[in-house]
Design a protein around this motif. Structure first.
Motif, PDB file in Angstrom:
ATOM      1  N   GLY A 179       0.540   3.474  -3.096  1.00 52.90           N
ATOM      2  CA  GLY A 179      -0.170   4.640  -2.594  1.00 52.90           C
ATOM      3  C   GLY A 179       0.517   5.963  -2.850  1.00 52.90           C
ATOM      4  O   GLY A 179      -0.094   7.027  -2.690  1.00 52.90           O
ATOM      5  N   VAL A 226      -2.995   6.725   2.536  1.00 50.18           N
ATOM      6  CA  VAL A 226      -3.579   5.405   2.299  1.00 50.18           C
ATOM      7  C   VAL A 226      -4.864   5.263   3.117  1.00 50.18           C
ATOM      8  O   VAL A 226      -4.844   5.457   4.340  1.00 50.18           O
ATOM      9  N   THR A 283       0.824  -1.210   0.000  1.00 47.73           N
ATOM     10  CA  THR A 283       0.000   0.000   0.000  1.00 47.73           C
ATOM     11  C   THR A 283       0.857   1.258   0.000  1.00 47.73           C
ATOM     12  O   THR A 283       0.407   2.300  -0.483  1.00 47.73           O
TER      13      THR A 283
END
Length: 386
Positions: free
Chosen positions: A276, A320, A272
């Motif tokens: 992200g 995120v 992520t």
């Protein structure tokens, strides 16, 4: 999700005991002492696995089995190196270690321009600034074509940034970019790095994409035969740097890699933090669209701006949407009836980390905090209707 932490082997200042006390049950590690391209023997795998199991933990994921630069360029003895890679997959699988994280980033693994960026609360974190990278590229490395690689506004900021660096600051920036970071297997002098860049001068995005496809053509049948799962890590940062192509940065890249080598054993490390950094990557949608191919999860959050700068934020902060992402991952896990290994990726230096020797991005207490936050988030999601 299975809670794991990365461990860099017996020389890691964060011990297996520390990791177990943090509440993790799994270890993510590699045989970093074996040179890139050499076969990981069953004996060496068993030795490392034994250390982990003696500590009451299990070796959950390999991160990483590095892909040699010759394979990425399809030069030198790349075919022999691919055969070695296949044998390593077989040897790992024979010990029931069957999730293999890897990346296809040319030369450098993940890159930052500052390893000890101080936040207002006194914590330190990893930081990436485009002006600092441009200063290194244009005025320290002096790469041919570097000045045309950045917008004029970044060049102007890079000039000012470089002008304010003293000799010590220049050396620190060089070493931050060129020295070994955790996960990278080699470091470079300035001349060595320029030579490494020169080796890629005729390799563009299309060629690198093809070379990954051809690599997977060879290793995936071995992975399928041995119940092993290949999990490519996104580019970090997820855009071209220093004139090098990047081919695993966007949602479209994920779709291409999975469709060109269509196999249940071909998958991704869902990071992520890396994905992200790009605003155009919809993390929740990636889980929905490609969940069957997510074999390993890195949970971390970054705080980005429009210029491409970012720093490692606390795990439940930054850009995120961690609640939505974790909720979607837990639903995916329930659907698949298979536990996903997850680790808190990176961590800020806090408390005793600030005075302890740690690998950049991998302090003990900072990651413990991240794991505790993520564990609490998962617990809340799973029990919100009780």
């Amino acid at each position: 999700m299975e809670q794991t932490m990365r461990w860099y082997g017996p020389k890691d200042p964060v011990t297996l005991s520390d990791i177990r006390q943090a509440g993790a049950t799994g270890i993510v590690t590699a045989l970093h002492e074996i040179p890139n391209g050499e076969i990981w023997s069953v004996e060496e795998i068993q030795k490392r696995k034994g250390l982990i199991e003696d500590a009451g933990l299990r070796w959950s994921v390999v991160e990483s089995v590095p892909v040699h630069e010759f394979i990425k360029r399809r030069s030198g003895n790349f075919q022999e190196l691919i055969e070695n890679y296949k044998k390593t997959i077989i040897n790992l699988a024979s010990e029931d270690i069957n999730i293999i994280c890897y990346n296809f980033m040319p030369i450098l693994d993940w890159i930052r321009t500052e390893l000890d960026h101080e936040l207002p609360n006194g914590a330190r974190t990893l930081n990436f600034e485009m002006k600092a990278l441009a200063a290194f590229d244009c005025f320290i490395l002096r790469r041919k074509g570097a000045m045309e690689s950045y917008p004029p506004g970044i060049i102007k900021k890079a000039e000012s940034y470089y002008a304010n660096l003293d000799t010590k600051g220049i050396e620190k920036l060089k070493r931050t970019i060129l020295d070994n970071l955790p996960g990278a297997e080699v470091g470079y002098t300035l001349d060595e790095f320029q030579q490494a860049l020169d080796n890629y001068q005729n390799i563009d995005r299309a060629i690198l994409e093809r070379n990954l496809h051809l690599f997977l053509n060879e290793v995936l049948p071995v992975a399928e035969e041995n119940n092993a799962f290949m999990a490519i890590h996104p580019d970090d940062p997820p855009y071209p740097i220093l004139g090098l192509p990047r081919i695993m940065s966007t949602t479209a890249d994920i779709g291409r890699i999975l469709s060109e080598n269509n196999s249940p054993n071909n998958g991704i490390t869902f990071c992520t933090g890396s994905l992200g950094v790009r605003k155009d990557n919809d993390l929740v949608q990636i889980v929905k669209d490609y969940g069957d191919h997510i074999h390993f999860v890195h949970l971390r959050s970054t705080k980005r701006d429009e210029e491409g700068n970012f720093y490692e934020a606390c795990h439940l902060e930054g850009d995120v949407p961690m609640y939505k992402v974790v909720k979607e991952l837990l639903q995916l896990q329930e659907k698949r009836k298979k536990q996903l290994p997850m680790r808190p990726d990176h961590g800020q230096q806090i408390l005793n980390d600030l005075s302890s020797k740690t690998n950049p991005g991998y302090p003990g207490i900072g990651r413990l905090k991240g794991l505790a936050e993520l564990r609490g988030l998962m617990h809340g999601i799973l029990n919100q209707n009780n």
